[in-house]
Design a protein around this motif. Structure first.
Motif, PDB file in Angstrom:
ATOM      1  N   THR A 278      57.643  66.764 -51.827  1.00  0.00           N
ATOM      2  CA  THR A 278      59.036  66.451 -52.136  1.00  0.00           C
ATOM      3  C   THR A 278      59.236  65.930 -53.544  1.00  0.00           C
ATOM      4  O   THR A 278      60.300  65.431 -53.858  1.00  0.00           O
TER       5      THR A 278
ATOM      6  N   ARG B 106      63.994  62.853 -43.987  1.00  0.00           N
ATOM      7  CA  ARG B 106      63.914  64.165 -43.328  1.00  0.00           C
ATOM      8  C   ARG B 106      64.625  65.232 -44.138  1.00  0.00           C
ATOM      9  O   ARG B 106      64.133  66.345 -44.291  1.00  0.00           O
TER      10      ARG B 106
ATOM     11  N   ARG C 246      62.521  65.953 -47.259  1.00  0.00           N
ATOM     12  CA  ARG C 246      61.277  66.638 -46.893  1.00  0.00           C
ATOM     13  C   ARG C 246      61.539  68.074 -46.441  1.00  0.00           C
ATOM     14  O   ARG C 246      60.788  68.991 -46.755  1.00  0.00           O
ATOM     15  N   ASP C 247      62.644  68.264 -45.708  1.00  0.00           N
ATOM     16  CA  ASP C 247      62.960  69.599 -45.209  1.00  0.00           C
ATOM     17  C   ASP C 247      63.571  70.502 -46.281  1.00  0.00           C
ATOM     18  O   ASP C 247      63.783  71.682 -46.048  1.00  0.00           O
TER      19      ASP C 247
ATOM     20  N   ASP D  52      66.591  70.222 -47.422  1.00  0.00           N
ATOM     21  CA  ASP D  52      68.012  70.424 -47.141  1.00  0.00           C
ATOM     22  C   ASP D  52      68.852  69.817 -48.252  1.00  0.00           C
ATOM     23  O   ASP D  52      68.470  68.840 -48.879  1.00  0.00           O
TER      24      ASP D  52
ATOM     25  N   HIS E  93      69.653  65.485 -38.641  1.00  0.00           N
ATOM     26  CA  HIS E  93      68.739  64.529 -39.277  1.00  0.00           C
ATOM     27  C   HIS E  93      68.978  63.136 -38.705  1.00  0.00           C
ATOM     28  O   HIS E  93      68.043  62.402 -38.398  1.00  0.00           O
TER      29      HIS E  93
ATOM     30  N   ARG F 281      62.488  72.256 -35.711  1.00  0.00           N
ATOM     31  CA  ARG F 281      63.502  72.374 -36.755  1.00  0.00           C
ATOM     32  C   ARG F 281      62.976  71.801 -38.066  1.00  0.00           C
ATOM     33  O   ARG F 281      63.152  72.385 -39.123  1.00  0.00           O
ATOM     34  N   SER F 282      62.296  70.653 -37.993  1.00  0.00           N
ATOM     35  CA  SER F 282      61.844  70.001 -39.217  1.00  0.00           C
ATOM     36  C   SER F 282      60.690  70.736 -39.891  1.00  0.00           C
ATOM     37  O   SER F 282      60.456  70.541 -41.074  1.00  0.00           O
ATOM     38  N   ILE F 283      59.987  71.584 -39.150  1.00  0.00           N
ATOM     39  CA  ILE F 283      58.890  72.327 -39.784  1.00  0.00           C
ATOM     40  C   ILE F 283      59.280  73.749 -40.151  1.00  0.00           C
ATOM     41  O   ILE F 283      58.447  74.564 -40.464  1.00  0.00           O
ATOM     42  N   GLY F 284      60.583  74.035 -40.125  1.00  0.00           N
ATOM     43  CA  GLY F 284      61.012  75.324 -40.632  1.00  0.00           C
ATOM     44  C   GLY F 284      61.963  76.095 -39.765  1.00  0.00           C
ATOM     45  O   GLY F 284      62.604  77.014 -40.227  1.00  0.00           O
TER      46      GLY F 284
ATOM     47  N   GLN G 151      69.995  75.563 -44.047  1.00  0.00           N
ATOM     48  CA  GLN G 151      70.024  75.072 -45.415  1.00  0.00           C
ATOM     49  C   GLN G 151      71.056  75.815 -46.256  1.00  0.00           C
ATOM     50  O   GLN G 151      71.435  75.354 -47.306  1.00  0.00           O
TER      51      GLN G 151
END
Length: 179
Positions: free
Chosen positions: A5, A38, A41-42, A44, A51, A81-84, A90
């Motif tokens: 990030t 989150r 990191r994601d 977004d 989130h 969701r958080s891993i893709g 987005q």
């Protein structure tokens, strides 16, 4: 090795968790900080209601209990969701419109971007607490606020996990529908 990030971190000052005379309690401050992390990191563009929901479930045992028996399924979906899995989200702002920076007291300020629905959920949680005569919103106030708008990503995530959001607004622990 540089963190994934690097260069995208959102500053903490002035965001939805900023302390003021009636600022959020430690739980909601942790929720806001977690939601920021989150989103960054994601990758977004903004903090959205999903989130906030994910961070709320990490930080607040009462919110986890309110979810009921579908909690494990919901957490699994949020991790996906958080891993893709949520990359398609987005592309557009949650709730349409332009995301604006928002403070915990509902005023707009600072560099952080919140979806219009996430900003409204934070304000609504504060209003719920005020109606009870409390100066601090609880995790349950935020949970009810997150599911108040059926267009929110929090509602989409809950419904996808088989948890009817309407049962959360009534203060009942809903049963998973077994999706």
């Amino acid at each position: 090795m540089e963190p994934r990030t690097a260069g995208r971190a959102a500053p903490d000052e002035g965001g939805a968790g900023a302390q003021d005379d009636t600022g959020p309690d430690a739980t909601l401050a942790a929720v806001v900080a977690g939601a920021r992390r989150r989103a960054v990191r994601d990758g977004d563009r903004q903090v959205d209601t999903a989130h906030l929901l994910h961070s709320l479930l990490d930080a607040d045992p009462e919110a986890r209990a309110a979810i009921g028996p579908g909690l494990v399924r919901l957490l699994g979906y949020l991790v996906q969701r958080s891993i893709g899995y949520g990359l398609g989200w987005q592309r557009a702002a949650e709730g349409g419109g332009v995301a604006r920076p928002v403070r915990g007291d509902g005023t707009f300020e600072g560099p952080e971007r919140w979806s219009p629905l996430a900003a409204e959920a934070m304000r609504d949680a504060r209003r719920r607490a005020a109606r009870r005569g409390e100066s601090h919103a609880t995790g349950l106030d935020l949970l009810a606020a997150l599911v108040a708008d059926p267009r929110s990503r929090a509602v989409e995530v809950l419904e996808h996990a088989g948890i009817p959001a309407g049962g959360l607004t009534a203060g009942r622990a809903p049963r998973a529908t077994g999706r």
